[in-house]
Design an enzyme around this catalytic site. Structure first.
Site, short mmCIF file in Angstrom:
data_model
loop_
_atom_site.label_atom_id
_atom_site.label_comp_id
_atom_site.label_asym_id
_atom_site.label_seq_id
_atom_site.Cartn_x
_atom_site.Cartn_y
_atom_site.Cartn_z
N LEU A 101 0.89 -1.16 0.00
CA LEU A 101 0.00 0.00 0.00
C LEU A 101 0.92 1.20 0.00
O LEU A 101 1.98 1.18 0.64
CB LEU A 101 -0.87 0.01 1.26
CG LEU A 101 -1.98 -1.05 1.37
CD1 LEU A 101 -2.69 -0.95 2.71
CD2 LEU A 101 -3.00 -0.90 0.24
N ASP A 102 0.53 2.27 -0.69
CA ASP A 102 1.35 3.48 -0.71
C ASP A 102 1.59 4.00 0.70
O ASP A 102 0.78 3.77 1.60
CB ASP A 102 0.63 4.61 -1.47
CG ASP A 102 0.36 4.26 -2.91
OD1 ASP A 102 1.09 3.43 -3.46
OD2 ASP A 102 -0.59 4.83 -3.47
N TYR A 103 2.62 4.78 0.84
CA TYR A 103 2.97 5.44 2.11
C TYR A 103 1.75 6.13 2.71
O TYR A 103 1.47 6.02 3.89
CB TYR A 103 4.09 6.44 1.80
CG TYR A 103 4.63 7.19 2.99
CD1 TYR A 103 5.46 6.55 3.91
CD2 TYR A 103 4.35 8.54 3.17
CE1 TYR A 103 5.98 7.24 5.00
CE2 TYR A 103 4.87 9.24 4.24
CZ TYR A 103 5.68 8.58 5.16
OH TYR A 103 6.18 9.26 6.23
#
Ligand code: URA
Length: 242
Positions: A101-103
């Protein structure tokens, strides 16, 4: 008896494909002998070395984690930012996230030390359904959302059909909350899809991964998957459906 590449993948050292490569390149020894034959069967008492280092046969473990925003989906970060494994202090196994998952994205992330299992769930052919809740800038029309449903053209090609639900809108702030379910796992896919139709994502959360939800967890918390859940995920991935 299990296949050598499976045991190496299960140790968390490498994916199944990478393990096969290590074997054919002559980097793997079983009981001191180089083995290059894929599919060689080994048992629990055999000594397996990869690049001269004995592999640890860890018990496979599986966790469901509620990733907070502002955390990197990897095991280490060169910039010293907080990573998802920082939340697992009392776990000895070498776990890693299944996909990412993105930051800035929060939500459901699975972690395991079972390379084979991870590989299976991430395989493009078997990718399971993932449901996201996106807060977007602007209020998309039904027609705009239909584009997402049918597929949009991104730099890396058309997206597969998705399921989209309009949840709510804040007319004063000009924002909307949209639920979207995709089964692909391309980099920043949901953000790029909304960007493409002109409604940039302000906030993104993954709510479901196949039949799994965040129920009972707060951000930063995790729980082990039950053996039944692990089995169900295998069945779903193998059948290529949800
Ligand atoms: N799609 C995105 O854009 N970001 C994520 O983190 C996951 C899916």
């Amino acid at each position: 008896m299990e296949r050598l590449q499976k045991i190496i993948a299960q140790s968390g050292l490498a994916s199944r494909r990478k393990a096969e490569q290590l074997i054919t390149e002559g980097k793997v020894k079983v009981n001191g002998q180089v083995v290059t034959q894929l599919g060689t069967k080994v048992n629990a008492t055999d000594d397996i070395e990869v690049n001269g280092v004995k592999i640890e046969k860890e018990t496979p473990v599986y966790f469901l984690f509620y990733k907070p925003r502002g955390v990197i989906s990897s095991v280490k970060d060169e910039k010293g930012r907080k990573t998802v494994t920082d939340f697992f202090n009392n776990i000895d196994e070498r776990i890693f996230p299944i996909g990412r998952l993105d930051y800035d994205t929060s939500g459901l992330l699975l972690l395991t030390n079972d390379g084979d299992f991870a590989q299976m769930l991430m395989h493009p052919k078997y990718e399971v359904d993932k449901t996201y809740i996106a807060k977007v800038e602007g209020i998309p029309s039904r027609l705009a959302l239909k584009q997402l449903q049918d597929g949009v053209k991104l730099d890396d090609g058309m997206t597969a059909p998705s399921r989209v639900k309009f949840l709510s809108a804040d007319k004063r702030k000009k924002t909307a909350i949209i639920e979207i379910t995709i089964h692909e796992g391309r980099n920043r896919q949901v953000r790029r899809m909304f960007e493409k139709i002109g409604f940039p994502v302000l906030k993104l959360k993954r709510e479901r991964y196949s039949f799994l939800t965040l129920h009972g967890l707060n951000a930063g918390e995790y729980r082990p998957l039950t053996p039944h859940e692990v089995k169900q995920l295998r069945i779903i991935a193998e059948k290529g459906r949800n």
